[in-house]
Structures are given as structure tokens and as C-alpha cells.
Motif scaffolding. Structure first.
Motif, PDB file in Angstrom:
ATOM      1  N   TYR A  34       0.828  -1.207   0.000  1.00 41.46           N
ATOM      2  CA  TYR A  34       0.000   0.000   0.000  1.00 41.46           C
ATOM      3  C   TYR A  34       0.865   1.261   0.000  1.00 41.46           C
ATOM      4  CZ  TYR A  34      -2.528   3.837   2.212  1.00 41.46           C
ATOM      5  OH  TYR A  34      -3.023   5.075   2.527  1.00 41.46           O
ATOM      6  N   VAL A  35       1.886   1.268   0.847  1.00 39.78           N
ATOM      7  CA  VAL A  35       2.759   2.441   0.937  1.00 39.78           C
ATOM      8  C   VAL A  35       3.477   2.695  -0.383  1.00 39.78           C
ATOM      9  CG1 VAL A  35       4.893   3.294   1.993  1.00 39.78           C
ATOM     10  CG2 VAL A  35       3.076   2.370   3.425  1.00 39.78           C
ATOM     11  N   LEU A  36       4.033   1.636  -0.975  1.00 44.61           N
ATOM     12  CA  LEU A  36       4.793   1.795  -2.215  1.00 44.61           C
ATOM     13  C   LEU A  36       3.914   2.209  -3.384  1.00 44.61           C
ATOM     14  CD1 LEU A  36       7.189  -1.287  -1.968  1.00 44.61           C
ATOM     15  CD2 LEU A  36       7.767   1.125  -1.610  1.00 44.61           C
ATOM     16  N   SER A  37       2.664   1.776  -3.394  1.00 41.20           N
ATOM     17  CA  SER A  37       1.800   2.043  -4.547  1.00 41.20           C
ATOM     18  C   SER A  37       0.913   3.272  -4.384  1.00 41.20           C
ATOM     19  CB  SER A  37       0.908   0.825  -4.825  1.00 41.20           C
ATOM     20  OG  SER A  37       0.122   0.496  -3.692  1.00 41.20           O
ATOM     21  N   HIS A  38       0.692   3.749  -3.134  1.00 36.31           N
ATOM     22  CA  HIS A  38      -0.260   4.835  -2.940  1.00 36.31           C
ATOM     23  C   HIS A  38       0.252   6.000  -2.093  1.00 36.31           C
ATOM     24  CE1 HIS A  38      -2.999   1.546  -4.112  1.00 36.31           C
ATOM     25  NE2 HIS A  38      -3.773   2.509  -4.557  1.00 36.31           N
ATOM     26  N   VAL A  39       1.340   5.833  -1.377  1.00 40.20           N
ATOM     27  CA  VAL A  39       1.710   6.837  -0.380  1.00 40.20           C
ATOM     28  C   VAL A  39       3.055   7.495  -0.637  1.00 40.20           C
ATOM     29  CG1 VAL A  39       2.235   7.194   2.067  1.00 40.20           C
ATOM     30  CG2 VAL A  39       0.311   5.748   1.406  1.00 40.20           C
ATOM     31  N   ILE A  40       4.072   6.703  -0.872  1.00 36.68           N
ATOM     32  CA  ILE A  40       5.449   7.187  -0.829  1.00 36.68           C
ATOM     33  C   ILE A  40       5.844   7.914  -2.106  1.00 36.68           C
ATOM     34  CG2 ILE A  40       6.700   5.211  -1.833  1.00 36.68           C
ATOM     35  CD1 ILE A  40       7.592   6.702   1.550  1.00 36.68           C
ATOM     36  N   PHE A  41       6.666   8.948  -1.956  1.00 39.99           N
ATOM     37  CA  PHE A  41       7.305   9.623  -3.076  1.00 39.99           C
ATOM     38  C   PHE A  41       8.795   9.320  -3.026  1.00 39.99           C
ATOM     39  CE2 PHE A  41       3.651  12.568  -2.234  1.00 39.99           C
ATOM     40  CZ  PHE A  41       2.959  12.284  -3.400  1.00 39.99           C
ATOM     41  N   GLU A  42       9.460   9.440  -4.171  1.00 40.39           N
ATOM     42  CA  GLU A  42      10.866   9.013  -4.231  1.00 40.39           C
ATOM     43  C   GLU A  42      11.790   9.867  -3.385  1.00 40.39           C
ATOM     44  OE1 GLU A  42      12.393  11.322  -8.273  1.00 40.39           O
ATOM     45  OE2 GLU A  42      11.830   9.214  -8.405  1.00 40.39           O
ATOM     46  N   ASN A  43      11.388  11.088  -3.032  1.00 38.02           N
ATOM     47  CA  ASN A  43      12.246  11.906  -2.176  1.00 38.02           C
ATOM     48  C   ASN A  43      11.916  11.741  -0.687  1.00 38.02           C
ATOM     49  OD1 ASN A  43       9.795  13.230  -2.599  1.00 38.02           O
ATOM     50  ND2 ASN A  43      10.684  15.214  -2.042  1.00 38.02           N
ATOM     51  N   ASP A  44      10.950  10.881  -0.365  1.00 34.83           N
ATOM     52  CA  ASP A  44      10.656  10.574   1.034  1.00 34.83           C
ATOM     53  C   ASP A  44      11.700   9.610   1.598  1.00 34.83           C
ATOM     54  OD1 ASP A  44       8.370  12.129   0.973  1.00 34.83           O
ATOM     55  OD2 ASP A  44       7.064  10.450   0.475  1.00 34.83           O
ATOM     56  N   ILE A  45      11.672   9.442   2.910  1.00 31.78           N
ATOM     57  CA  ILE A  45      12.509   8.446   3.579  1.00 31.78           C
ATOM     58  C   ILE A  45      11.582   7.379   4.147  1.00 31.78           C
ATOM     59  CG2 ILE A  45      14.205   7.976   5.377  1.00 31.78           C
ATOM     60  CD1 ILE A  45      15.041  10.889   5.252  1.00 31.78           C
ATOM     61  N   LEU A  46      11.837   6.126   3.792  1.00 33.40           N
ATOM     62  CA  LEU A  46      11.010   5.009   4.256  1.00 33.40           C
ATOM     63  C   LEU A  46      11.770   4.195   5.291  1.00 33.40           C
ATOM     64  CD1 LEU A  46       8.494   3.212   4.108  1.00 33.40           C
ATOM     65  CD2 LEU A  46       9.556   2.022   2.178  1.00 33.40           C
ATOM     66  N   TYR A  47      11.181   4.049   6.465  1.00 33.79           N
ATOM     67  CA  TYR A  47      11.764   3.235   7.529  1.00 33.79           C
ATOM     68  C   TYR A  47      10.971   1.931   7.644  1.00 33.79           C
ATOM     69  CZ  TYR A  47      14.245   7.417   9.183  1.00 33.79           C
ATOM     70  OH  TYR A  47      15.049   8.524   9.290  1.00 33.79           O
ATOM     71  N   LEU A  48      11.690   0.822   7.658  1.00 38.95           N
ATOM     72  CA  LEU A  48      11.098  -0.486   7.921  1.00 38.95           C
ATOM     73  C   LEU A  48      11.527  -0.889   9.329  1.00 38.95           C
ATOM     74  CD1 LEU A  48      11.959  -2.258   4.537  1.00 38.95           C
ATOM     75  CD2 LEU A  48       9.858  -1.016   5.126  1.00 38.95           C
ATOM     76  N   LEU A  49      10.592  -0.898  10.254  1.00 40.71           N
ATOM     77  CA  LEU A  49      10.925  -1.158  11.655  1.00 40.71           C
ATOM     78  C   LEU A  49      10.400  -2.511  12.096  1.00 40.71           C
ATOM     79  CD1 LEU A  49      11.973  -0.227  14.457  1.00 40.71           C
ATOM     80  CD2 LEU A  49       9.683   0.716  14.857  1.00 40.71           C
TER      81      LEU A  49
END
Length: 207
Positions: A34-49
Motif C-alpha cells: 500500500y505504501v509503495l503504490s499509494h503513499v510514498i514519493f521518491e524523495n521521502d525516507i522510508l523506515y522499515l521497523l
């Protein structure tokens, strides 16, 4: 249609810190999708916790070692394809390296995205508290967690004196997170998502 609460009105020019609660489960995979397809932009920082209880895994490994030992004594020494294959890396190994697999999948889908995989070892019984502490420390803008709906979870969401008695991690995070928190339920492979926040429940989003 985009879920406005999840996007928080952001656009591609704004850098946000988005965190996904990472577990070796279908629910967690759905949240990440969901995050990869609807939320995140390439200049964001994604944390996998991923929050791990080392005592739990020590007990789990001890159990599997005992099972393997029993299997060794039960089966002939020369047999191949015995029950050791069922005891080995499938469960333990999968939980050790799944975080790296998730990180690689993110980089494959969005090569320019900055992804950080974090594994926190904590003896605390309340995993939700540890996750919220990390969101505060890292100044996370959006927290996303996979959610499994069940009759047990519905019962455990009962309240007493205005406080949560006990519930799953997703419910705890929805209730107590200071940043925007979205719990995601995948409805089949192509059925879309049910999204939940503290104030909005069962928001339908097509895949």
C-alpha cells in the motif's frame, strides 16, 4: 482516489518520513505494498521497523533444536529428506532475513527511494510502546501497520475506564500514535484495501 489522511496533503516536493511496521506476515506485506503504490514519493525516507523480543526467539530456537534432536533419534541416520528440512531455515531463517528482503523489494520498485531497515531488540512486552517511541525519536510523519481483523480483536478492543484493556499492535498504534497512523487490511489480491485511522474506519481504497 487517494486517502487524504494517509497522504496528509503532501506532494512530491515535500520530504516526509514514513515508517512501516515490518513483520514476516501477509498483513505487513500488504501494508508495505500500500505504501509503495499509494503513499510514498521518491524523495521521502522510508523506515522499515521490526521489533524483536530476543527471549521469544531463544525459546523458539530451543524448541526447534529439541524437535530436531528427537527427529534425529527417530529416523535412520542414512535417510535423506527427513523432518530436519521442516525444522530448519524455513521459519527461523525467514524471520532473520525477511527485513533485508523487504528493503530490497522497496529499492527494486522505487530505486531512488531512501530505505532504512531497523531491527530493535526489546524485552518489553508492549511492542506498540516501543514502536511509538521510535516514531517520536525519528520524528516520523506517517506510521503504517498491517492489520488483521478477527472476532478476537473486536472483543479485545473493549474499553474499561476509558483505557484500552488489551488489543493487537495495530489497534494500540491507532489509539496512541502522535503522528498520523494508518492500519491497512488487504482485501484479496485485487480487491483493494480497507484503511483505518483513529478517527476513520473501513475507508475503502481500490488497489
Amino acid at each position: 482516489m487517494t486517502f487524504s489522511v494517509a497522504n496528509s496533503g503532501a506532494n512530491a516536493s515535500q520530504r516526509r518520513k514514513v515508517m512501516v511496521v515490518a513483520e514476516p506476515t501477509r498483513e505487513s506485506a500488504a501494508a508495505l505494498h500500500y505504501v509503495l503504490s499509494h503513499v510514498i514519493f521518491e524523495n521521502d525516507i522510508l523506515y522499515l521497523l521490526h521489533v524483536e523480543n530476543p527471549t521469544f526467539w531463544m525459546n523458539r530456537i530451543s524448541y526447534f533444536m529439541k524437535q530436531a534432536s528427537m527427529s534425529t533419534h527417530t529416523n535412520a541416520a542414512g535417510e535423506s529428506g527427513g523432518s530436519n528440512d521442516g525444522v530448519g531455515g524455513g521459519c527461523i531463517g525467514g524471520n532473520i532475513d525477511f527485513l533485508e528482503h523487504m528493503k530490497n523489494a522497496c529499492e527494486l520498485v522505487q530505486p531512488k527511494l531512501k530505505v532504512k531497515a531497523l531491527k530493535i531488540e526489546s524485552e518489553a512486552r508492549d511492542k506498540g510502546y516501543v514502536i511509538i517511541s521510535q516514531t517520536k525519536m525519528l520524528e516520523i510523519d506517517l506510521l503504517v501497520v498491517g492489520k488483521r481483523q478477527s472476532l478476537a480483536n473486536a472483543i479485545l478492543r473493549q474499553r474499561k475506564n476509558g483505557l484500552m484493556i488489551r488489543g493487537d499492535t495495530a489497534e494500540y498504534l491507532l489509539e496512541h500514535s502522535e503522528c498520523t497512523c494508518v492500519a491497512v487490511q488487504r482485501k484479496g489480491q485485487t480487491g483493494g484495501y480497507l484503511l483505518h485511522t483513529k478517527t476513520h474506519r473501513n475507508f475503502w481504497l481500490l488497489a
